[in-house]
Design a protein around this motif. Structure first.
Motif, PDB file in Angstrom:
ATOM      1  N   ALA A 130       7.781   0.246  -6.834  1.00  0.00           N
ATOM      2  CA  ALA A 130       8.958   0.873  -6.250  1.00  0.00           C
ATOM      3  C   ALA A 130       9.565   1.935  -7.160  1.00  0.00           C
ATOM      4  O   ALA A 130      10.496   2.626  -6.782  1.00  0.00           O
ATOM      5  CB  ALA A 130      10.022  -0.187  -5.961  1.00  0.00           C
TER       6      ALA A 130
ATOM      7  N   THR B 296       2.469   0.731   3.013  1.00  0.00           N
ATOM      8  CA  THR B 296       3.522  -0.268   2.855  1.00  0.00           C
ATOM      9  C   THR B 296       3.405  -1.342   3.913  1.00  0.00           C
ATOM     10  O   THR B 296       2.957  -1.090   5.041  1.00  0.00           O
ATOM     11  CB  THR B 296       4.918   0.376   2.961  1.00  0.00           C
TER      12      THR B 296
ATOM     13  N   GLY C 255       1.480   3.888   6.881  1.00  0.00           N
ATOM     14  CA  GLY C 255       1.049   4.819   5.847  1.00  0.00           C
ATOM     15  C   GLY C 255      -0.305   5.419   6.139  1.00  0.00           C
ATOM     16  O   GLY C 255      -0.920   5.192   7.184  1.00  0.00           O
TER      17      GLY C 255
ATOM     18  N   THR D  19       5.908  -3.938   5.748  1.00  0.00           N
ATOM     19  CA  THR D  19       7.317  -4.259   5.979  1.00  0.00           C
ATOM     20  C   THR D  19       7.423  -5.603   6.678  1.00  0.00           C
ATOM     21  O   THR D  19       6.795  -5.802   7.732  1.00  0.00           O
ATOM     22  CB  THR D  19       7.969  -3.176   6.855  1.00  0.00           C
TER      23      THR D  19
ATOM     24  N   TRP E   6       2.499  -6.435  -4.569  1.00  0.00           N
ATOM     25  CA  TRP E   6       1.322  -5.771  -4.010  1.00  0.00           C
ATOM     26  C   TRP E   6       0.545  -6.810  -3.210  1.00  0.00           C
ATOM     27  O   TRP E   6       0.120  -7.830  -3.744  1.00  0.00           O
ATOM     28  CB  TRP E   6       0.468  -5.212  -5.139  1.00  0.00           C
TER      29      TRP E   6
ATOM     30  N   ALA F 146      -1.392  -2.913  -0.333  1.00  0.00           N
ATOM     31  CA  ALA F 146      -0.200  -2.180   0.100  1.00  0.00           C
ATOM     32  C   ALA F 146       1.024  -2.829  -0.524  1.00  0.00           C
ATOM     33  O   ALA F 146       1.037  -4.028  -0.836  1.00  0.00           O
ATOM     34  CB  ALA F 146      -0.092  -2.178   1.626  1.00  0.00           C
ATOM     35  N   GLY F 147       2.093  -2.033  -0.696  1.00  0.00           N
ATOM     36  CA  GLY F 147       3.310  -2.535  -1.314  1.00  0.00           C
ATOM     37  C   GLY F 147       4.242  -3.192  -0.315  1.00  0.00           C
ATOM     38  O   GLY F 147       4.503  -2.635   0.761  1.00  0.00           O
ATOM     39  N   ASP F 148       4.725  -4.367  -0.652  1.00  0.00           N
ATOM     40  CA  ASP F 148       5.711  -5.052   0.177  1.00  0.00           C
ATOM     41  C   ASP F 148       7.062  -4.361  -0.018  1.00  0.00           C
ATOM     42  O   ASP F 148       7.582  -4.290  -1.132  1.00  0.00           O
ATOM     43  CB  ASP F 148       5.799  -6.523  -0.234  1.00  0.00           C
ATOM     44  N   THR F 149       7.639  -3.849   1.061  1.00  0.00           N
ATOM     45  CA  THR F 149       8.881  -3.085   0.952  1.00  0.00           C
ATOM     46  C   THR F 149      10.072  -3.957   0.584  1.00  0.00           C
ATOM     47  O   THR F 149      11.105  -3.439   0.145  1.00  0.00           O
ATOM     48  CB  THR F 149       9.191  -2.375   2.280  1.00  0.00           C
TER      49      THR F 149
ATOM     50  N   THR G  43       5.530   5.453  -5.519  1.00  0.00           N
ATOM     51  CA  THR G  43       5.735   4.913  -4.180  1.00  0.00           C
ATOM     52  C   THR G  43       4.395   4.643  -3.518  1.00  0.00           C
ATOM     53  O   THR G  43       3.526   5.515  -3.502  1.00  0.00           O
ATOM     54  CB  THR G  43       6.541   5.898  -3.322  1.00  0.00           C
ATOM     55  N   PRO G  44       4.178   3.463  -2.970  1.00  0.00           N
ATOM     56  CA  PRO G  44       2.886   3.156  -2.353  1.00  0.00           C
ATOM     57  C   PRO G  44       2.577   4.085  -1.186  1.00  0.00           C
ATOM     58  O   PRO G  44       3.467   4.456  -0.417  1.00  0.00           O
ATOM     59  CB  PRO G  44       3.076   1.708  -1.866  1.00  0.00           C
TER      60      PRO G  44
ATOM     61  N   HIS H 186       3.967  -8.991   8.797  1.00  0.00           N
ATOM     62  CA  HIS H 186       4.307  -7.675   8.282  1.00  0.00           C
ATOM     63  C   HIS H 186       3.807  -6.595   9.235  1.00  0.00           C
ATOM     64  O   HIS H 186       2.934  -6.849  10.072  1.00  0.00           O
ATOM     65  CB  HIS H 186       3.674  -7.442   6.903  1.00  0.00           C
TER      66      HIS H 186
END
Length: 429
Positions: A148, A157, A169, A159, A195, A187-190, A153-154, A165
């Motif tokens: 983050a 993402t 992206g 969400t 990750w 992917a990044g968890d918002t 920034t990934p 989720h």
């Protein structure tokens, strides 16, 4: 124009060999089959649907999965040998296999034994071909800020939405976007910044595929970009979690990029060996159309392959290939041992593996470029033969080795040797 991914037909049941001893024969037969029309398929540059069908018929997608009625359950040494031989015939398909095998172990790297078993059984039962990337922009590493942080920034993402989720992206992939049965992506968890490693069906309507056209080399890997627009990811599709806290990035998890890098090293070695083998056949069959600078009183014999300058050139190239193979072997053995250690793998052992892989990467990349460039020159010098298509070996080697700068590998080796520094724990390839 971008297009929606079409639904893929169900994979046919496979009947791979039940014993490791049969894998070399099956691989040899498939490699011979791919070599027959490799040049024509390279020129056509179509998505490799037919080639993937050939892989399934041979049972190769399930090679690394646990033993069972649909799987041979082999090991990483065998997998690397298979990658190398297939790549000698068709390096694009070798790269597809290398990436698939690395991704097959994703749940072992990032998840629980139960998650690993579930994924591998599904791969074996469905003869799935996996594509994707567990790293990507903004993934955690021991030498970077959490995803983050500004500048990290990934690109993808996840969400939270109810119990699961939504994936959003866009990301470019070097292989498999057009033909994969499933994607394994990071992917990044918002919400948490962690990750997440997710299993995604590329045929979902929320996935848009944009194939890469007119590539210089590796034209049959099915490369391209994928856009994810609110693709639902259920809890059962999360294969593992990597904390955004760098202290929690385990040495074993960071074998994931090393496994892929070593697989691609075997692809590069296969390219060099394939180019040499095909050039040898041509040189044996056709007399030289040019003379050396000092042919001697009687000139060179007319028989193909008796030009001493040609013999010198092949001697240098074969020596380069043998040197690369000698460096790749200990890296392969070290990684295979490390993969069996699981959570017991320590930082020191991981560092040793990383340095050996980096050395194999640097030496093999250089050898592949040297060999394919010189082979192109040697075969082009023969005016008695039409276009033999040896440019594809050079193009493929160039594109493959360009995926990672050799400077990174050499710097890591030098820092380890000179200062005793450990290569950083990272998920970056």
């Amino acid at each position: 124009m971008p297009k929606r991914s079409a639904a893929r037909p169900a994979a046919p049941p496979a009947a791979p060999p039940a014993e490791d001893a049969l894998w070399p024969r099956v691989t040899r037969e498939l490699a011979d089959d791919l070599a027959v029309d490799a040049l024509a398929r390279d020129r056509a540059g179509k998505p490799p649907f037919d080639e993937v069908s050939r892989l399934r018929e041979a049972g190769l997608p399930a090679l690394l999965t646990p033993p069972g009625p649909l799987s041979g359950g082999s090991d990483w040494r065998t997998a690397c040998a298979v990658i190398r031989e297939i790549a000698a015939a068709d390096s694009s398909i070798g790269e597809l296999l290398a990436r698939h095998y690395a991704l097959t172990w994703s749940a072992r790297f990032f998840g629980t034994p139960e998650q690993a078993d579930a994924l591998e059984r599904r791969v074996a039962d469905g003869q799935w071909l996996l594509a994707g990337d567990t790293g990507g922009t903004g993934h955690p590493s021991a030498d970077a800020e959490p995803p983050a942080a500004p500048g990290t920034t990934p690109d993808l993402t996840l969400t939270p939405d109810g119990s699961g989720h939504l994936l959003h992206g866009r990301r470019a992939f070097a292989a498999g976007v057009a033909v994969a049965d499933r994607l394994v992506i990071g992917a990044g968890d918002t919400e948490t910044g962690d990750w997440l490693i997710a299993l995604v069906d590329p045929a979902h309507p929320g996935v848009t595929t944009e194939p890469a056209h007119d590539r210089l080399g590796q034209r049959l890997t099915g490369a391209g970009s994928l856009t994810f627009d609110g693709v639902p990811v259920a809890p059962g599709q999360i294969l593992g979690t990597v904390s955004h806290d760098e202290q929690h990035l385990t040495p074993y998890a960071t074998l994931a990029p090393l496994a892929l890098r070593l697989g691609l090293v075997h692809v590069a070695l296969g390219i060099a060996e394939g180019a040499l083998a095909e050039a040898r056949d041509l040189s044996r069959a056709a007399p030289r159309a040019w003379q050396g600078a000092e042919p001697g009183p009687a000139g060179y014999p007319e028989q193909p392959g008796r030009d001493p300058y040609l013999l010198l050139a092949y001697g240098e190239l074969v020596a380069a290939a043998h040197t690369a193979a000698a460096v790749v072997e200990p890296a392969t053995e070290a990684l295979a041992r490390g993969l069996l250690m699981g959570g017991e793998l320590g930082v020191n052992e991981r560092a040793d593996i990383a340095v050996l892989v980096a050395a194999a990467e640097a030496v093999t990349g250089q050898a592949a470029l040297q060999i394919t460039t010189r082979i192109l020159e040697l075969t082009a010098a023969d005016g008695t033969v039409g276009d033999p298509g040896f440019d594809r070996f050079w193009r493929n080697a160039r594109v493959l080795t360009a995926q990672r700068s050799p400077a990174h590998s050499l710097r890591a080796i030098g820092d380890h040797y000179l200062n005793g520094a450990h290569p950083p724990l990272t998920l970056r390839i």
